[in-house]
Design an enzyme around this catalytic site. Sequence first.
Site, mmCIF file in Angstrom:
data_model
loop_
_atom_site.group_PDB
_atom_site.id
_atom_site.type_symbol
_atom_site.label_atom_id
_atom_site.label_comp_id
_atom_site.label_asym_id
_atom_site.label_seq_id
_atom_site.Cartn_x
_atom_site.Cartn_y
_atom_site.Cartn_z
ATOM 1 N N GLU A 247 0.865 -1.175 0.000
ATOM 2 C CA GLU A 247 0.000 0.000 0.000
ATOM 3 C C GLU A 247 0.904 1.227 0.000
ATOM 4 O O GLU A 247 1.673 1.436 0.933
ATOM 5 C CB GLU A 247 -0.889 0.046 1.247
ATOM 6 N N GLU B 77 -5.644 8.415 10.485
ATOM 7 C CA GLU B 77 -4.259 8.101 10.822
ATOM 8 C C GLU B 77 -3.850 8.617 12.190
ATOM 9 O O GLU B 77 -4.224 9.710 12.595
ATOM 10 C CB GLU B 77 -3.321 8.689 9.759
#
Length: 275
Positions: free
Chosen positions: A55, A66
């Site tokens: 990824e 995140e």
Amino acid sequence: MMDTTTTNRLTSHLADCIARGRKAMGIFLTDGFPTQQATDGLLDAIVAGGADFVELGMPFSDPLAEGLPIQHASDVALRGGVTMQSTLETARRFRERNDTPLLLMGYVNPVLRYGLSNFCRDCASVGVDGLILPDVPPEESAQLESAAADNGLATVFLAAPNTPDARLLRLDALATGFVYAVSVAGITGAELGDTSPVERYLERARQHVTQNPLLVGFGIRTADDAARLSQSTDGFIVGSALIRHVEALFEDDTLADKDRYARTADFVRALHPDS
């Protein structure tokens, strides 16, 4: 005519992992972290370490899902001049060197600014296999699904511990790559703590995700974490732990780049329960 080999590369590899009884290992790296010059070498090291797919993170100024490590990596990359175009160039170079499946992961605002159809077209042209856009819910995914399908890109949808059964079924019906089971109702890099509730959630998700591979991510830092959480899934994904490891390597001025890459490969290799 559209080249459909990109979809086959991801889905075929995951199917092969399942057939062999191997847990698929996905590894996340933010493009341009810790520097644009280092990204190619780090991606090759991730492949050398045995990643089943990569990824590549598209840096964004407000990465909602995140935690601090990936937020920091995005900030460093953006300050270093990374753009959507440069990330696509990174993907193109990666594909010239590697046959490992590659997904781009990021947030939808920059994609919409680029133009969804143009973005999917350009992703396919450089050899990207799929997309993960965490802030695109299934209720708003029709245009993404269409543009991705038109260009042979697999789509991935995320589930969380509080995702109801009916929604799991819907996510499974929409996904064309895999369903990404977020291990915690929180952000990347979170502490797992007591994993018993997570394991029960993953068992429930496994019962409802039957058309796609099911992979688990968020909070996995070691092979023991991966083994424990992937009992009911087809594999696992590691991101923040690698970002931390890479940052420490590049802060050590006594190391040459070749040693940093070798240690990155070793770190990735050690994450797999079968290593």
